[in-house]
Design a protein around this motif. Structure first.
Motif, PDB file in Angstrom:
ATOM      1  N   GLU A  43       0.843  -1.206   0.000  1.00 51.78           N
ATOM      2  CA  GLU A  43       0.000   0.000   0.000  1.00 51.78           C
ATOM      3  C   GLU A  43       0.876   1.254   0.000  1.00 51.78           C
ATOM      4  O   GLU A  43       0.581   2.228  -0.691  1.00 51.78           O
ATOM      5  CB  GLU A  43      -0.929  -0.010   1.210  1.00 51.78           C
ATOM      6  N   LYS A  44       1.975   1.197   0.736  1.00 51.78           N
ATOM      7  CA  LYS A  44       2.874   2.352   0.810  1.00 51.78           C
ATOM      8  C   LYS A  44       3.515   2.632  -0.548  1.00 51.78           C
ATOM      9  O   LYS A  44       3.598   3.783  -0.970  1.00 51.78           O
ATOM     10  CB  LYS A  44       3.956   2.106   1.854  1.00 51.78           C
ATOM     11  N   GLU A  47       0.942   4.232  -2.753  1.00 50.32           N
ATOM     12  CA  GLU A  47       0.676   5.613  -2.354  1.00 50.32           C
ATOM     13  C   GLU A  47       1.750   6.568  -2.855  1.00 50.32           C
ATOM     14  O   GLU A  47       1.487   7.749  -3.046  1.00 50.32           O
ATOM     15  CB  GLU A  47       0.581   5.720  -0.831  1.00 50.32           C
ATOM     16  N   GLU A  48       2.954   6.070  -3.085  1.00 54.76           N
ATOM     17  CA  GLU A  48       4.071   6.914  -3.521  1.00 54.76           C
ATOM     18  C   GLU A  48       4.046   7.208  -5.020  1.00 54.76           C
ATOM     19  O   GLU A  48       4.885   7.969  -5.498  1.00 54.76           O
ATOM     20  CB  GLU A  48       5.395   6.262  -3.134  1.00 54.76           C
ATOM     21  N   ASP A  53      -4.862  11.830  -9.693  1.00 54.39           N
ATOM     22  CA  ASP A  53      -5.945  10.864  -9.495  1.00 54.39           C
ATOM     23  C   ASP A  53      -7.278  11.606  -9.597  1.00 54.39           C
ATOM     24  O   ASP A  53      -7.718  12.246  -8.646  1.00 54.39           O
ATOM     25  CB  ASP A  53      -5.798  10.198  -8.134  1.00 54.39           C
ATOM     26  N   SER A  78     -10.192   0.549  -5.777  1.00 54.71           N
ATOM     27  CA  SER A  78      -9.939   0.949  -4.383  1.00 54.71           C
ATOM     28  C   SER A  78      -9.186  -0.157  -3.644  1.00 54.71           C
ATOM     29  O   SER A  78      -8.320   0.128  -2.815  1.00 54.71           O
ATOM     30  CB  SER A  78     -11.236   1.307  -3.665  1.00 54.71           C
ATOM     31  N   LYS A  81      -5.541  -0.018  -4.743  1.00 56.57           N
ATOM     32  CA  LYS A  81      -4.794   1.038  -4.049  1.00 56.57           C
ATOM     33  C   LYS A  81      -4.335   0.593  -2.676  1.00 56.57           C
ATOM     34  O   LYS A  81      -3.393   1.153  -2.120  1.00 56.57           O
ATOM     35  CB  LYS A  81      -5.648   2.302  -3.923  1.00 56.57           C
ATOM     36  N   LYS A  82      -4.990  -0.430  -2.124  1.00 58.01           N
ATOM     37  CA  LYS A  82      -4.600  -0.984  -0.828  1.00 58.01           C
ATOM     38  C   LYS A  82      -3.740  -2.233  -0.999  1.00 58.01           C
ATOM     39  O   LYS A  82      -3.557  -2.998  -0.063  1.00 58.01           O
ATOM     40  CB  LYS A  82      -5.839  -1.308  -0.010  1.00 58.01           C
TER      41      LYS A  82
END
Length: 176
Positions: A43-44, A47-48, A53, A78, A81-82
């Protein structure tokens, strides 16, 4: 006595010449492990990603409210993204079936060339991600780039839907 000193010197010379563990190789190994960890799909790491978006406007939400496959894809995005790759990591025939239904159920008022082309780009990105996730010889960096491609393609689809609906509003204003 000279012989003892000579043996001691030879022993110390051999001891110093041996290449034992040193700090530079330990640091290099630690850096390689950190790079490996940063390339894993987490997830990290997702996120980078650096991209814009786009989300649907309220008019866009209304326009796609009856498009079931869009709603399902939005949920899967969604999850993506996780770092939940289960949908995209499945069998390719399930992805193919989903994409065919997704394309065939586009609402009539959204069937414009820009939106259809964004759907095709999204389709290609989803196929690529599926292939990269299911093959064993693909590097983690390539898998991450495939995840990013799907996210960017979905975001661009949302942007095109928003633009189309804005143009429709503008056209109604200029006609009146």
């Amino acid at each position: 006595m000279k012989q003892g000193i000579l043996i001691l010197n030879v022993f110390l010379l051999i001891l110093c010449a041996c290449d034992g563990p040193n700090e530079t190789s330990a640091n290099e190994n630690l850096e390689q492990q950190e790079v490996q960890e940063s390339l894993k799909i987490t997830e990290k790491s997702i996120e980078e990603f650096q991209f814009t978006d786009y989300v649907l406007s309220s008019d866009g939400e209304k326009a796609v409210s009856n498009w079931e496959k869009y709603q399902e894809l939005a949920i899967q995005i969604s999850y993506l993204k996780k770092a939940d790759l289960s949908f995209f990591n499945g069998e390719s025939n399930l992805i193919t079936e989903f994409i065919e239904e997704f394309k065939s159920n586009v609402p009539e008022d959204l069937e414009t060339n820009p939106i259809v082309s964004r759907v095709v780009v999204l389709e290609t990105a989803m196929y690529r991600l599926n292939a990269n996730l299911t093959l064993d010889n693909i590097e983690d960096e390539e898998k991450l780039m495939s995840v990013k491609a799907v996210l960017v393609a979905f975001s661009n689809l949302n942007n095109q839907i928003n633009k189309k609906l804005e143009r429709d509003i503008y056209d109604r204003i200029t006609v009146e």
